[in-house]
Structures are given as structure tokens and as C-alpha cells.
Design a protein around this motif. Structure first.
Motif, PDB file in Angstrom:
ATOM      1  N   GLU A  60       1.019  -0.940   0.127  1.00  0.00           N
ATOM      2  CA  GLU A  60       0.053  -0.179  -0.034  1.00  0.00           C
ATOM      3  C   GLU A  60       0.967   1.102  -0.070  1.00  0.00           C
ATOM      4  N   ALA A  61       0.435   2.398  -0.781  1.00  0.00           N
ATOM      5  CA  ALA A  61       1.129   3.345  -0.955  1.00  0.00           C
ATOM      6  C   ALA A  61       0.267   4.668  -0.986  1.00  0.00           C
ATOM      7  N   VAL A  62      -0.898   4.675   0.024  1.00  0.00           N
ATOM      8  CA  VAL A  62      -1.971   5.595  -0.036  1.00  0.00           C
ATOM      9  C   VAL A  62      -1.201   6.810   0.914  1.00  0.00           C
ATOM     10  N   HIS A  63      -1.716   7.963   0.506  1.00  0.00           N
ATOM     11  CA  HIS A  63      -1.378   9.121   1.081  1.00  0.00           C
ATOM     12  C   HIS A  63      -2.649   9.970   1.659  1.00  0.00           C
ATOM     13  N   GLY A  64      -2.475  10.602   2.871  1.00  0.00           N
ATOM     14  CA  GLY A  64      -3.683  11.499   3.051  1.00  0.00           C
ATOM     15  C   GLY A  64      -4.796  11.021   3.435  1.00  0.00           C
ATOM     16  N   GLY A  65      -4.907   9.677   3.726  1.00  0.00           N
ATOM     17  CA  GLY A  65      -6.101   8.897   4.344  1.00  0.00           C
ATOM     18  C   GLY A  65      -7.158   8.844   3.397  1.00  0.00           C
ATOM     19  N   ALA A  66      -6.789   8.685   2.009  1.00  0.00           N
ATOM     20  CA  ALA A  66      -8.081   8.657   1.115  1.00  0.00           C
ATOM     21  C   ALA A  66      -8.795   7.241   1.299  1.00  0.00           C
ATOM     22  N   VAL A  67      -8.072   6.168   1.686  1.00  0.00           N
ATOM     23  CA  VAL A  67      -8.478   4.950   2.091  1.00  0.00           C
ATOM     24  C   VAL A  67      -8.169   4.799   3.404  1.00  0.00           C
ATOM     25  N   PRO A  68      -8.909   4.768   4.554  1.00  0.00           N
ATOM     26  CA  PRO A  68      -8.548   4.532   5.931  1.00  0.00           C
ATOM     27  C   PRO A  68      -7.626   3.079   6.141  1.00  0.00           C
ATOM     28  N   ARG A  69      -6.890   3.115   7.108  1.00  0.00           N
ATOM     29  CA  ARG A  69      -5.953   1.941   7.146  1.00  0.00           C
ATOM     30  C   ARG A  69      -6.642   0.722   7.528  1.00  0.00           C
ATOM     31  N   GLN A  70      -7.891   0.902   8.149  1.00  0.00           N
ATOM     32  CA  GLN A  70      -8.475  -0.471   8.696  1.00  0.00           C
ATOM     33  C   GLN A  70      -9.047  -1.021   7.486  1.00  0.00           C
ATOM     34  N   LEU A  93      -7.720 -13.739  -7.538  1.00  0.00           N
ATOM     35  CA  LEU A  93      -6.774 -14.407  -7.923  1.00  0.00           C
ATOM     36  C   LEU A  93      -7.204 -15.806  -8.098  1.00  0.00           C
ATOM     37  N   GLY A  94      -8.378 -16.281  -7.314  1.00  0.00           N
ATOM     38  CA  GLY A  94      -8.407 -17.674  -7.610  1.00  0.00           C
ATOM     39  C   GLY A  94      -8.936 -18.228  -8.892  1.00  0.00           C
ATOM     40  N   LYS A  95      -9.531 -17.327  -9.680  1.00  0.00           N
ATOM     41  CA  LYS A  95      -9.708 -17.950 -11.240  1.00  0.00           C
ATOM     42  C   LYS A  95      -9.446 -16.433 -11.880  1.00  0.00           C
ATOM     43  N   GLY A  96      -8.574 -16.668 -13.051  1.00  0.00           N
ATOM     44  CA  GLY A  96      -8.231 -15.607 -13.862  1.00  0.00           C
ATOM     45  C   GLY A  96      -8.998 -15.702 -15.064  1.00  0.00           C
ATOM     46  N   PRO A  97      -8.831 -14.895 -16.030  1.00  0.00           N
ATOM     47  CA  PRO A  97      -9.527 -14.903 -17.435  1.00  0.00           C
ATOM     48  C   PRO A  97      -9.320 -16.025 -18.207  1.00  0.00           C
ATOM     49  N   LEU A  98      -8.314 -17.037 -17.878  1.00  0.00           N
ATOM     50  CA  LEU A  98      -8.013 -17.999 -18.743  1.00  0.00           C
ATOM     51  C   LEU A  98      -8.634 -19.266 -17.962  1.00  0.00           C
ATOM     52  N   GLY A  99      -9.206 -19.124 -16.910  1.00  0.00           N
ATOM     53  CA  GLY A  99      -9.814 -20.003 -16.061  1.00  0.00           C
ATOM     54  C   GLY A  99      -8.965 -20.589 -15.163  1.00  0.00           C
ATOM     55  N   PHE A 100      -7.779 -20.066 -14.661  1.00  0.00           N
ATOM     56  CA  PHE A 100      -6.855 -20.836 -13.847  1.00  0.00           C
ATOM     57  C   PHE A 100      -6.419 -20.031 -12.646  1.00  0.00           C
ATOM     58  N   PRO A 101      -5.793 -20.547 -11.601  1.00  0.00           N
ATOM     59  CA  PRO A 101      -5.576 -19.644 -10.625  1.00  0.00           C
ATOM     60  C   PRO A 101      -4.377 -18.682 -11.003  1.00  0.00           C
ATOM     61  N   VAL A 102      -4.120 -17.446 -10.348  1.00  0.00           N
ATOM     62  CA  VAL A 102      -3.225 -16.508 -10.805  1.00  0.00           C
ATOM     63  C   VAL A 102      -2.087 -16.488  -9.818  1.00  0.00           C
ATOM     64  N   VAL A 103      -0.878 -16.465 -10.226  1.00  0.00           N
ATOM     65  CA  VAL A 103       0.141 -16.422  -9.538  1.00  0.00           C
ATOM     66  C   VAL A 103       1.255 -15.159 -10.004  1.00  0.00           C
ATOM     67  N   ASP A 104       2.396 -15.080  -9.384  1.00  0.00           N
ATOM     68  CA  ASP A 104       3.464 -14.248  -9.635  1.00  0.00           C
ATOM     69  C   ASP A 104       3.102 -12.964 -10.093  1.00  0.00           C
ATOM     70  N   LEU A 105       2.454 -12.074  -9.088  1.00  0.00           N
ATOM     71  CA  LEU A 105       2.143 -10.663  -9.361  1.00  0.00           C
ATOM     72  C   LEU A 105       2.115  -9.891  -8.065  1.00  0.00           C
ATOM     73  N   ALA A 106       2.277  -8.565  -8.164  1.00  0.00           N
ATOM     74  CA  ALA A 106       2.095  -7.620  -7.114  1.00  0.00           C
ATOM     75  C   ALA A 106       1.194  -6.532  -7.231  1.00  0.00           C
ATOM     76  N   ALA A 107       0.340  -6.163  -6.320  1.00  0.00           N
ATOM     77  CA  ALA A 107      -0.815  -5.184  -6.398  1.00  0.00           C
ATOM     78  C   ALA A 107      -0.231  -4.321  -5.313  1.00  0.00           C
ATOM     79  N   THR A 108      -0.336  -3.082  -5.639  1.00  0.00           N
ATOM     80  CA  THR A 108      -0.065  -1.916  -4.800  1.00  0.00           C
ATOM     81  C   THR A 108      -1.314  -0.934  -4.765  1.00  0.00           C
ATOM     82  N   LEU A 109      -1.838  -0.535  -3.605  1.00  0.00           N
ATOM     83  CA  LEU A 109      -3.029   0.190  -3.398  1.00  0.00           C
ATOM     84  C   LEU A 109      -2.474   1.402  -3.256  1.00  0.00           C
ATOM     85  N   VAL A 110      -2.744   2.438  -4.149  1.00  0.00           N
ATOM     86  CA  VAL A 110      -2.073   3.780  -4.564  1.00  0.00           C
ATOM     87  C   VAL A 110      -3.253   4.739  -4.021  1.00  0.00           C
ATOM     88  N   ASP A 111      -4.390   4.585  -4.057  1.00  0.00           N
ATOM     89  CA  ASP A 111      -5.322   5.657  -3.895  1.00  0.00           C
ATOM     90  C   ASP A 111      -6.837   5.183  -3.671  1.00  0.00           C
TER      91      ASP A 111
END
Length: 410
Positions: free
Chosen positions: A240-250, A263-281
């Protein structure tokens, strides 16, 4: 009698067992009879056992000898005692498995020789006609595996498959026939599913908003998430890289939970692995925002990002150690190459004069019938062991066919 006494004395010496001590036996086979239940066939290594005696196995659990029998040809004849050097059938030793040593009394005996696990080389997925019969099937196969340690029952929760693994196609065929004839359990057998995965090729920046108005409080959550691919084997990472409390920490953990759900089932029909997600705003509502709303927004964000980030199909690659006589190792290497295998090298098999070991990487999807072909090329003696090594991208017509087959089932 003198010959038998000399033989058991030599066996004790070879196994490092003292001649003095409580009666000791070594289980060499397990049988499940229709009317007598479990029968443990064991050789008495020291002393004399009597019906009704209490014995202790390697785990320290106690059992009582419900009955003793001696072999007369293929039949069993009741007996009151089993003496030094004799092979006898012990009834109802539920906690003793093939290969275990057990002794009279309450002290757990040392094992005379370690049990060598026999790795399975062939597996089938079992089709149980009625889901209610799965427990019955598992119980019956457990009895077969108790008799034959080369059989292994596996439950793949992700694929929803019950699998039976063993030492070859004929081994499993005989096991399934016994399952039907002895326990009245009939099951179908098919090729097991391959654990394909998918990942993303490109980064993606998405904004997802979950908004729902119902009676009373509504639901509102707004998130901006950056996704990027990771190297093979790194799994999933949330930041997470949220600034200013746009999304409360809780609500951070709720967004992460929603992304994991997606990630349990991607567009091809299989579980998704090896990626990073960053909450920015993002943004929130002081009344209508909740954990449930932000979880839904996280799930929506990942579903939109996976389509934009060019999904790719990944197939599992196995590391193989193929063992064969030196004069047949070239034929074994041809079999590996014909299955999209990558040969890593050859070396003499340790402790086996005249044998070589071939090390290779082979896609799991190419392993069906491998042991049958290998044994055919090596006069029936070739063998191998396999373990998961890594995931590799699969492209072209092969990938298209797998995705096309998966999507209708999804």
C-alpha cells in the motif's frame, strides 16, 4: 530346528537385535480378510508370543493380539503361540503397519530396519458416481494401501479429484479390480488434471468502485490499484502506498482479501500467481464504507486488471531422475526428448554398476504413460522419480486448446 535357530540368530546379528529381551516381531505384510478383519503377517525375531498378549509398536501405542495363526499352505490354522524364528499371522493389530517392529510389553521397540518409501510413478483420477460414496471409496482404498505400501491415495482439493497413485498402469488396474471384487466399490479412472496457472505479462493501473444503495446504509468503496508481474515463483505480494487517508488504514486488509479472492480464477480459467498489487489511492464514505464494500472493490479491481495486463498460461515442469541400464539410456533420452523434455545431463547411478541416471525437465502434461514407454524400452527395469520444479509459459496452439477446454467447464 537347529537350522532355524541358527537362521534367526544370524538375522538378529545382522539387524543388531540382542538375543535377550521381551518378545519381538517384524511385520512383513498386512492382509484385510472378509471375516477376520486386519491380519498382520510377522516374523518372530525373539522370544515367544501368546494369544491375548499386549504389544507395543514404534509409535508407543498398544495393541492386543486377538488371535494367532500359522500358515498351512495357503490356509491359516489357529495357534496359541508363535515362537522364535516362526512366521505367524497376528489378528487385530490395528496400529501396526507393514515394516513396523512390535514387542510384548509397554516399551516401544527400536526399528530393525527403516521402511523405504516406494515413490509412485503413475496416477489416475477416480470418478466416483455418487459423491456420498467417496468416504466408502477412501476407506476401501486405505485397506488396499495398508496391504500394498506402493499404493498412495491423494486428494487434490483444488482440482476436486481423488487420485490413486502406484508403480504402473497394471498395478493400478489390479488395485481397482480388487476394489470392485473385494469391497463392492466400482469407480472410473481417467487422466488426472494438470495444475495449470496463469500470470500477467504487462503492468496495469485500474480504478474500481463498488457502489450499492439499498434500504438503510448503502455500500461504497473506491480503490486505485497498480498491478505488475513478478518473477516466476514469487507468488503474490500486496503493498500500500496511500497518502492523506484517502482509504482508511482499517480497510487495507479488506482490499487485499478482495484481490486474493479474484486471483482464485483468472480470465483463462486458472489460479493466478506471480504478481504484485499496490493500493495507491481511492476514496471512502463515512457511513456507507465497510470491510465488505472494500473487499468487493478489491475483487473488482483485480478482475479488470487481469484482462488489461495480457494474461499468460503457465504449465508445471517436473524435474525427472530417470534410471536405466547404461545400454538403454539412449532410448530413455529419446523418450524424454519426444515429450518436450529438456535433458540436463547423465551420470552413473550411485551404487548400481552398469546403470546410468538421466536428469531432465519435462512438462507434467507430457507424463501420461511415460513409465509404460520407459519400461518397454528398458526390458521392464527402467524407473524414475519426479518432483515439481517450476512453472513455465505455454504459448501457441497447445495453450489455446487448454484454455478452450477449460472455459466451458468454468
Amino acid at each position: 530346528f537347529r537350522h532355524e535357530a541358527a537362521g534367526i540368530a544370524a538375522t538378529r546379528a545382522r539387524l543388531g537385535i540382542a538375543a535377550e529381551g521381551p518378545p519381538l516381531a517384524h511385520a512383513i505384510r498386512t492382509l484385510h480378510t472378509a471375516h477376520g478383519g486386519k491380519v498382520t503377517v510377522a516374523r518372530v525375531l525373539r522370544g515367544t508370543f501368546s494369544e491375548g498378549a499386549t504389544v507395543t509398536g514404534p509409535s508407543g501405542a498398544e495393541d492386543r493380539i486377538a488371535g494367532l495363526s500359522k500358515f498351512v499352505g495357503a490356509s491359516l490354522a489357529r495357534s496359541q503361540r508363535a515362537a522364535d524364528g516362526e512366521t505367524a499371522a497376528f489378528a487385530k493389530l490395528e496400529r501396526i503397519a507393514t515394516g513396523d517392529a512390535f514387542a510384548e510389553g509397554k516399551a516401544a521397540p527400536a526399528q530393525p530396519s527403516p521402511r523405504r518409501a516406494v515413490p509412485p510413478v503413475h496416477a489416475v483420477a477416480l470418478d466416483v458416481k455418487d459423491r456420498k460414496d467417496e468416504v466408502r471409496v477412501a476407506a476401501a482404498i486405505a485397506k488396499l494401501a495398508d496391504e500394498d505400501p506402493g499404493l498412495v491415495l491423494l486428494n487434490d482439493a483444488e482440482a476436486g479429484e481423488l487420485r490413486l497413485a502406484g508403480r504402473g498402469e497394471m498395478h493400478l488396474r489390479v488395485a481397482l479390480e480388487r476394489l470392485d471384487s473385494r469391497y463392492g466399490v466400482s469407480v472410473g479412472a481417467r487422466k488426472p488434471s494438470v495444475a495449470y496457472r496463469e500470470s500477467i505479462r504487462d503492468p496495469a493501473h485500474v480504478r474500481a468502485r463498488h457502489k450499492k444503495q439499498t434500504g438503510g446504509h448503502g455500500q461504497f468503496a473506491d480503490v486505485v490499484v497498480d498491478f505488475r508481474p513478478l518473477a516466476r515463483g514469487e507468488g503474490f505480494r500486496f503493498e500500500e502506498a496511500v497518502h492523506g487517508g484517502a482509504v482508511p488504514r482499517q480497510y487495507f486488509s479488506s482490499v487485499e482479501a478482495g484481490v486474493r479472492d479474484g486471483l482464485g480464477k483468472g480470465p483463462l480459467g486458472f489460479p493466478v500467481v506471480d504478481l504484485a498489487a499496490t493500493l495507491v489511492d481511492g476514496s471512502h464514505h463515512p457511513v456507507d464504507s465497510s470491510d465488505m464494500a472494500f473487499r468487493a472493490a478489491g475483487r473488482l479491481a483485480v478482475s479488470e486488471a487481469l484482462v488489461k495486463a495480457r494474461p499468460i498460461l503457465l504449465e508445471p515442469i517436473l524435474a525427472l531422475d530417470v534410471h536405466a541400464p547404461s545400454e538403454t539410456i539412449s532410448r530413455a533420452s529419446q523418450i524424454v526428448s519426444g515429450r518436450r523434455g529438456q535433458i540436463l545431463g547423465f551420470e552413473p547411478r550411485e551404487g548400481w554398476e552398469g546403470w546410468d541416471t538421466l536428469r531432465a525437465l519435462v512438462p507434467e502434461s507430457e507424463m501420461e504413460g511415460f513409465v509404460v514407454e520407459l519400461r518397454s524400452a528398458t526390458a521392464g527395469v527402467g524407473d524414475y522419480s519426479a518432483r515439481f520444479d517450476h512453472l513455465a509459459e505455454l504459448v501457441g496452439k497447445a495453450a489455446d486448446a487448454i484454455v478452450a477446454h477449460r472455459r466451458p467447464a468454468g
